[in-house]
Design an enzyme around this catalytic site. Structure first.
Site, PDB file in Angstrom:
ATOM      1  N   HIS A  38      15.387  -0.005  35.470  1.00 24.02           N
ATOM      2  CA  HIS A  38      14.904  -0.969  36.464  1.00 24.02           C
ATOM      3  C   HIS A  38      15.300  -0.461  37.851  1.00 24.02           C
ATOM      4  CE1 HIS A  38      19.073  -2.219  36.517  1.00 24.02           C
ATOM      5  NE2 HIS A  38      19.030  -2.531  35.226  1.00 24.02           N
ATOM      6  N   HIS A  41      18.797   1.106  38.323  1.00 22.30           N
ATOM      7  CA  HIS A  41      18.912   2.508  37.902  1.00 22.30           C
ATOM      8  C   HIS A  41      18.233   3.429  38.928  1.00 22.30           C
ATOM      9  CE1 HIS A  41      18.895   0.446  33.812  1.00 22.30           C
ATOM     10  NE2 HIS A  41      20.044   1.081  33.805  1.00 22.30           N
ATOM     11  N   GLY A 151      26.939   2.532  38.687  1.00 20.61           N
ATOM     12  CA  GLY A 151      26.701   1.295  39.418  1.00 20.61           C
ATOM     13  C   GLY A 151      27.950   0.429  39.490  1.00 20.61           C
ATOM     14  N   ASP A 154      28.730  -2.511  36.957  1.00 23.81           N
ATOM     15  CA  ASP A 154      29.693  -2.326  35.864  1.00 23.81           C
ATOM     16  C   ASP A 154      30.951  -1.714  36.466  1.00 23.81           C
ATOM     17  OD1 ASP A 154      27.797  -2.919  33.509  1.00 23.81           O
ATOM     18  OD2 ASP A 154      26.711  -1.437  34.663  1.00 23.81           O
ATOM     19  N   GLN A 157      33.692  -0.268  34.304  1.00 23.28           N
ATOM     20  CA  GLN A 157      33.269   1.015  33.747  1.00 23.28           C
ATOM     21  C   GLN A 157      33.403   2.128  34.786  1.00 23.28           C
ATOM     22  OE1 GLN A 157      29.564   1.588  31.245  1.00 23.28           O
ATOM     23  NE2 GLN A 157      28.736   2.147  33.235  1.00 23.28           N
TER      24      GLN A 157
HETATM   25  P1  AMP Z   1      23.024   1.190  31.687  1.00 28.38           P
HETATM   26  O1  AMP Z   1      21.702   1.810  31.365  1.00 28.38           O
HETATM   27  O2  AMP Z   1      23.010  -0.297  31.666  1.00 28.38           O
HETATM   28  O3  AMP Z   1      24.158   1.800  30.902  1.00 28.38           O
HETATM   29  O4  AMP Z   1      23.317   1.545  33.199  1.00 28.38           O
HETATM   30  C1  AMP Z   1      23.283   2.868  33.677  1.00 28.38           C
HETATM   31  C2  AMP Z   1      23.865   2.908  35.056  1.00 28.38           C
HETATM   32  O5  AMP Z   1      23.106   2.075  35.921  1.00 28.38           O
HETATM   33  C3  AMP Z   1      25.318   2.380  35.099  1.00 28.38           C
HETATM   34  O6  AMP Z   1      26.063   3.192  35.995  1.00 28.38           O
HETATM   35  C4  AMP Z   1      25.144   0.994  35.630  1.00 28.38           C
HETATM   36  O7  AMP Z   1      26.285   0.506  36.314  1.00 28.38           O
HETATM   37  C5  AMP Z   1      23.974   1.192  36.596  1.00 28.38           C
HETATM   38  N1  AMP Z   1      23.312  -0.077  36.879  1.00 28.38           N
HETATM   39  C6  AMP Z   1      22.846  -0.975  35.965  1.00 28.38           C
HETATM   40  N2  AMP Z   1      22.375  -2.078  36.593  1.00 28.38           N
HETATM   41  C7  AMP Z   1      22.571  -1.879  37.928  1.00 28.38           C
HETATM   42  C8  AMP Z   1      22.305  -2.659  39.100  1.00 28.38           C
HETATM   43  N3  AMP Z   1      21.761  -3.861  39.031  1.00 28.38           N
HETATM   44  N4  AMP Z   1      22.636  -2.128  40.298  1.00 28.38           N
HETATM   45  C9  AMP Z   1      23.198  -0.901  40.381  1.00 28.38           C
HETATM   46  N5  AMP Z   1      23.473  -0.115  39.317  1.00 28.38           N
HETATM   47  C10 AMP Z   1      23.170  -0.602  38.110  1.00 28.38           C
END
Ligand code: AMP
Length: 258
Positions: A38, A41, A151, A154, A157
């Site tokens: 989204h 990402h 991001g 998280d 993380q």
């Molecule tokens: P995920 O696919 O959920 O594991 O996320 C992949 C990366 O995208 C991680 O570093 C997340 O922290 C980041 N991320 C997910 N949602 C957001 C958001 N709303 N704003 C900024 N970064 C994000």
């Protein structure tokens, strides 16, 4: 100018062989994800593309970080849209490995942290951060980037990965990126698709309440009174962290404490 479609690697060994052909003066930015991309990402990918010669995106739904099998199996898969987001965000390479490639040892070896990873999401999701740290270490070793982008959505993380890189004398720079939100204030997440329209609007209260409340306990009470099932609201490292269920969906967020 229309951006080029990224080159997709489904084989880790092919990627590693290719990585060796890239000259050391070329900078590589890396964004690990679980797909279902989204705008949140995309913001990480665009930052990487603007700061590096090449950007690598990985898409891997990592089973070792899920506690609920159904959460893992129901994780949204949106490959065609992901490729569009990656292309528009100027990604050069996509790494999409299989479980067998990433865990040739069947998870016999794992990385763990013994303090902050046990708190917040680690308290209710046993082994979650072991899974996260292990897969990120593996991916960083494969991709060998100059910079890796995570991001702040998280934040726990991000902090654990940032400190892991320092603890293990890794040369990668771990870079935090601001949380992207819907107009309602709801932090963008791949899980938001499971909320109803009404739920999405109501979920915007999480951000408002944790930002406006003086104390974590006050925010927790307010969320409960609005029908959220609160897992935690706690303050660490000058940030306020929250996890709360709405319509059976676990939502997390955090803000800097002003
Ligand atoms: P995920 O696919 O959920 O594991 O996320 C992949 C990366 O995208 C991680 O570093 C997340 O922290 C980041 N991320 C997910 N949602 C957001 C958001 N709303 N704003 C900024 N970064 C994000």
């Amino acid at each position: 100018m229309t951006p080029n479609t990224p080159r997709v690697f489904e084989s880790v060994s092919e990627f590693i062989a290719f990585r060796k052909t890239i000259s050391p003066d070329i900078t590589i930015g890396f964004v690990p994800t679980m797909g279902a991309l989204h705008s949140g990402h995309a913001s990480l990918l665009k930052k990487s593309a603007s700061e590096n010669d090449f950007t690598v995106l990985s898409i891997f739904v990592n089973p070792t970080q899920f506690n609920e099998k159904s959460d893992f199996t129901n994780y949204p898969k949106t490959w065609n849209e992901d490729l569009e987001v990656a292309t528009a965000s100027e990604v050069d390479f996509i790494l999409m490995p299989t479980y067998e490639q990433m865990y040739p040892d069947q998870y016999r070896y794992k990385l763990s942290e013994n303090d902050f990873s046990k708190k917040l999401c680690g308290g209710s999701r046993e082994g979650h951060f072991d899974g996260v740290l292990t897969i990120v270490m593996k991916l960083l070793n494969i991709v060998s980037p100059n910079c890796a982008y995570f991001g702040e959505k998280d934040y726990q993380q991000f902090k654990l990965i940032h400190d892991m890189a320092a603890s293990f004398f890794m040369t990668v720079e771990v870079i935090p990126c601001p949380t992207l939100r819907e107009d309602s204030g709801l932090a963008m997440s791949s899980r938001n698709v499971r909320l109803s329209g009404e739920g999405k609007t109501k979920a915007g209260l999480i951000y408002k309440i944790i930002t406006e409340s003086k104390l974590a306990s006050e925010a927790s009470e307010k969320l409960t009174s609005h029908g959220f099932k609160v897992d935690y609201v706690e303050d660490y490292y000058n940030r306020r962290f929250v996890a709360a269920f709405l319509e059976g969906v676990r939502l997390i967020d955090n803000v800097e404490i002003k």
